[in-house]
Scaffold this motif. Structure first.
Motif, mmCIF file in Angstrom:
data_model
loop_
_atom_site.group_PDB
_atom_site.id
_atom_site.type_symbol
_atom_site.label_atom_id
_atom_site.label_comp_id
_atom_site.label_asym_id
_atom_site.label_seq_id
_atom_site.Cartn_x
_atom_site.Cartn_y
_atom_site.Cartn_z
ATOM 1 N N ASN A 23 -4.275 1.042 10.058
ATOM 2 C CA ASN A 23 -5.338 0.550 9.186
ATOM 3 C C ASN A 23 -4.843 0.697 7.751
ATOM 4 O O ASN A 23 -4.809 1.798 7.204
ATOM 5 C CB ASN A 23 -6.614 1.369 9.397
ATOM 6 N N ILE A 24 -4.445 -0.420 7.152
ATOM 7 C CA ILE A 24 -3.781 -0.383 5.851
ATOM 8 C C ILE A 24 -4.759 -0.809 4.755
ATOM 9 O O ILE A 24 -5.243 -1.941 4.730
ATOM 10 C CB ILE A 24 -2.534 -1.288 5.832
ATOM 11 N N VAL A 25 -5.050 0.124 3.864
ATOM 12 C CA VAL A 25 -5.954 -0.136 2.743
ATOM 13 C C VAL A 25 -5.140 -0.741 1.603
ATOM 14 O O VAL A 25 -4.199 -0.127 1.105
ATOM 15 C CB VAL A 25 -6.642 1.168 2.287
ATOM 16 N N CYS A 26 -5.514 -1.955 1.205
ATOM 17 C CA CYS A 26 -4.774 -2.677 0.161
ATOM 18 C C CYS A 26 -5.764 -3.190 -0.881
ATOM 19 O O CYS A 26 -6.031 -4.390 -0.964
ATOM 20 C CB CYS A 26 -3.975 -3.818 0.786
ATOM 21 N N LEU A 27 -6.302 -2.269 -1.665
ATOM 22 C CA LEU A 27 -7.253 -2.649 -2.713
ATOM 23 C C LEU A 27 -6.500 -3.027 -3.984
ATOM 24 O O LEU A 27 -5.272 -2.981 -4.046
ATOM 25 C CB LEU A 27 -8.215 -1.489 -2.987
ATOM 26 N N ASP A 28 -7.254 -3.433 -5.004
ATOM 27 C CA ASP A 28 -6.645 -3.780 -6.289
ATOM 28 C C ASP A 28 -5.876 -2.583 -6.843
ATOM 29 O O ASP A 28 -6.216 -1.423 -6.563
ATOM 30 C CB ASP A 28 -7.720 -4.203 -7.294
ATOM 31 N N GLY A 29 -4.860 -2.866 -7.654
ATOM 32 C CA GLY A 29 -4.008 -1.802 -8.173
ATOM 33 C C GLY A 29 -4.733 -0.763 -8.999
ATOM 34 O O GLY A 29 -4.299 0.394 -9.075
ATOM 35 N N THR B 182 -9.528 7.907 3.585
ATOM 36 C CA THR B 182 -10.047 9.166 4.115
ATOM 37 C C THR B 182 -11.209 8.917 5.077
ATOM 38 O O THR B 182 -11.332 9.558 6.125
ATOM 39 C CB THR B 182 -10.496 10.086 2.963
ATOM 40 N N GLN B 183 -12.067 7.948 4.715
ATOM 41 C CA GLN B 183 -13.192 7.580 5.579
ATOM 42 C C GLN B 183 -12.681 7.041 6.923
ATOM 43 O O GLN B 183 -13.203 7.390 7.985
ATOM 44 C CB GLN B 183 -14.053 6.518 4.888
ATOM 45 N N ILE B 184 -11.645 6.220 6.882
ATOM 46 C CA ILE B 184 -11.067 5.654 8.101
ATOM 47 C C ILE B 184 -10.438 6.757 8.943
ATOM 48 O O ILE B 184 -10.598 6.797 10.168
ATOM 49 C CB ILE B 184 -10.039 4.570 7.737
ATOM 50 N N ASN B 185 -9.723 7.676 8.291
ATOM 51 C CA ASN B 185 -9.116 8.809 9.001
ATOM 52 C C ASN B 185 -10.165 9.665 9.691
ATOM 53 O O ASN B 185 -9.974 10.132 10.813
ATOM 54 C CB ASN B 185 -8.325 9.672 8.014
ATOM 55 N N ALA B 186 -11.268 9.896 8.991
ATOM 56 C CA ALA B 186 -12.329 10.739 9.547
ATOM 57 C C ALA B 186 -12.936 10.127 10.801
ATOM 58 O O ALA B 186 -13.526 10.832 11.622
ATOM 59 C CB ALA B 186 -13.406 10.981 8.490
ATOM 60 N N ALA C 245 -4.761 5.836 9.024
ATOM 61 C CA ALA C 245 -4.927 5.083 7.779
ATOM 62 C C ALA C 245 -3.670 5.147 6.936
ATOM 63 O O ALA C 245 -2.987 6.173 6.874
ATOM 64 C CB ALA C 245 -6.118 5.634 6.992
ATOM 65 N N TYR C 246 -3.391 4.042 6.283
ATOM 66 C CA TYR C 246 -2.267 3.922 5.356
ATOM 67 C C TYR C 246 -2.801 3.318 4.068
ATOM 68 O O TYR C 246 -3.836 2.639 4.066
ATOM 69 C CB TYR C 246 -1.176 3.018 5.932
ATOM 70 N N ILE C 247 -2.090 3.536 2.978
ATOM 71 C CA ILE C 247 -2.527 2.968 1.711
ATOM 72 C C ILE C 247 -1.369 2.250 1.037
ATOM 73 O O ILE C 247 -0.236 2.748 0.998
ATOM 74 C CB ILE C 247 -3.135 4.035 0.781
ATOM 75 N N THR C 248 -1.652 1.060 0.542
ATOM 76 C CA THR C 248 -0.681 0.270 -0.208
ATOM 77 C C THR C 248 -0.892 0.533 -1.688
ATOM 78 O O THR C 248 -2.021 0.435 -2.179
ATOM 79 C CB THR C 248 -0.863 -1.235 0.080
ATOM 80 N N SER D 142 3.699 0.882 2.602
ATOM 81 C CA SER D 142 2.456 1.667 2.617
ATOM 82 C C SER D 142 2.732 3.054 3.177
ATOM 83 O O SER D 142 3.531 3.221 4.100
ATOM 84 C CB SER D 142 1.399 0.966 3.481
ATOM 85 N N ARG D 143 2.077 4.038 2.594
ATOM 86 C CA ARG D 143 2.282 5.413 3.066
ATOM 87 C C ARG D 143 1.080 5.874 3.881
ATOM 88 O O ARG D 143 -0.069 5.509 3.603
ATOM 89 C CB ARG D 143 2.531 6.363 1.897
ATOM 90 N N ARG D 144 1.385 6.675 4.875
ATOM 91 C CA ARG D 144 0.323 7.182 5.733
ATOM 92 C C ARG D 144 -0.485 8.234 4.996
ATOM 93 O O ARG D 144 0.062 9.087 4.305
ATOM 94 C CB ARG D 144 0.922 7.781 7.004
ATOM 95 N N VAL D 145 -1.790 8.137 5.144
ATOM 96 C CA VAL D 145 -2.690 9.129 4.546
ATOM 97 C C VAL D 145 -3.014 10.156 5.612
ATOM 98 O O VAL D 145 -3.577 9.819 6.656
ATOM 99 C CB VAL D 145 -3.979 8.454 4.026
#
Length: 288
Positions: free
Chosen positions: A217-223, A234-238, A243-246, A268-271
């Motif tokens: 689940n890769i979170v790719c919001l605005d920079g 964090t919500q997705i992990n819970a 979860a990963y973040i770009t 993307s790095r894993r959270v």
């Protein structure tokens, strides 16, 4: 908040949930207030106060709350498409302007066809491009993007809880904020897609995603939304999902990255989950 409101038969006023009948005093005067931000309650009549968890346990509201949640979590507001729409073909000046806008946002003709994008014709949707959303073979709802000057941005109806992913059979899903972030990511990757129309997931949408059980689940919001992206991850992990973040440059949105979005997503790095972080803080002798 909506489930708590239904369980207590109250109403939301700003950041407060106001309950008509105080559970202690039964005064029927809307004196019981619950802060949705701090999760504390206070009754101005009988002076009872405390954390909302105490209230739920004392009056056995947890069972009612669970019943409400179970009945609500799968509910998708199924809307009807506007009555008067047309396919996007450049045979009128009006349609030509819509197509011109889409091409400015680098939306391909293939996506226009595959997503069944349409042109709003009736007064309420005049000046909007209609984006239908389908899930499990059925139409669920639509969003819209303005293409004429002085047209207000379209907002999903109040109470719309469950967003659905656009699926193409991937075990990875990308979360983006807006419509054109989504079109860009869809065209440049082979992953499933969730357009949030904001920066968070409702509990109902998260329950749906848990059943989809994506491996990544890769979170790719605005920079410039890194903090919100971490909160979403964090919500997705819970919820028990990886979860990963770009991390985009602070002045870049996903739709501005174009084909380069692939490189950002691949990096993307894993959270790490909260439970894993807590385990790492334990002394070595206490770790399992």
């Amino acid at each position: 908040a909506n489930e708590l409101m239904r369980a207590l038969r109250g109403r939301i006023k700003g950041t407060e949930l106001v309950v008509k009948d105080c559970l202690h005093y039964h005064n029927d005067n809307w004196n019981l207030e619950i802060s949705l931000a701090k999760l504390v309650y206070n009754c101005w009549a009988c002076k009872y106060s405390g954390h909302v968890s105490q209230l739920l346990r004392q009056f056995n509201i947890e069972a009612e709350l669970e019943r409400v949640y179970e009945s609500e979590r799968d509910r998708v507001i199924v809307e009807k498409l506007p009555h008067n729409t047309s396919i996007l073909a450049s045979n009128t000046p009006y349609a030509h302007k819509a197509l011109q806008r889409l091409r400015e946002r680098k939306v391909s003709d293939d996506l226009i066809r595959s997503w069944d994008l349409r042109l709003g014709l009736e007064e309420e949707y005049f000046g909007y491009i209609i984006f239908p959303y389908y899930f499990m073979g059925g139409f669920k709802y639509f969003s819209a993007a303005a293409f004429l000057p002085k047209i207000k941005p379209y907002r999903l109806p109040e109470g719309h809880k469950v967003l659905v992913p656009r699926q193409r059979g991937s075990d990875t899903i990308i979360y983006v904020e807006g419509t054109y972030d989504g079109t860009s990511v869809w065209q440049n990757t082979s992953y499933d897609l969730m357009m949030l129309f904001g920066k968070f997931l409702t509990d109902e949408a998260l329950a749906l995603l848990q059943r989809c059980n994506y491996k990544r689940n890769i979170v790719c919001l605005d920079g410039d939304a890194h903090v919100e992206g971490m909160e979403l991850a964090t919500q997705i992990n819970a919820a028990g999902l990886d979860a990963y973040i770009t991390e985009l440059p602070s002045d870049m949105d996903p739709d501005e990255a174009g084909a380069d979005i692939v490189g950002y997503i691949n990096n993307s790095r894993r959270v790490e989950s909260i439970s894993l972080l807590k385990d790492r803080l334990k002394p070595l002798s206490a770790r399992s």
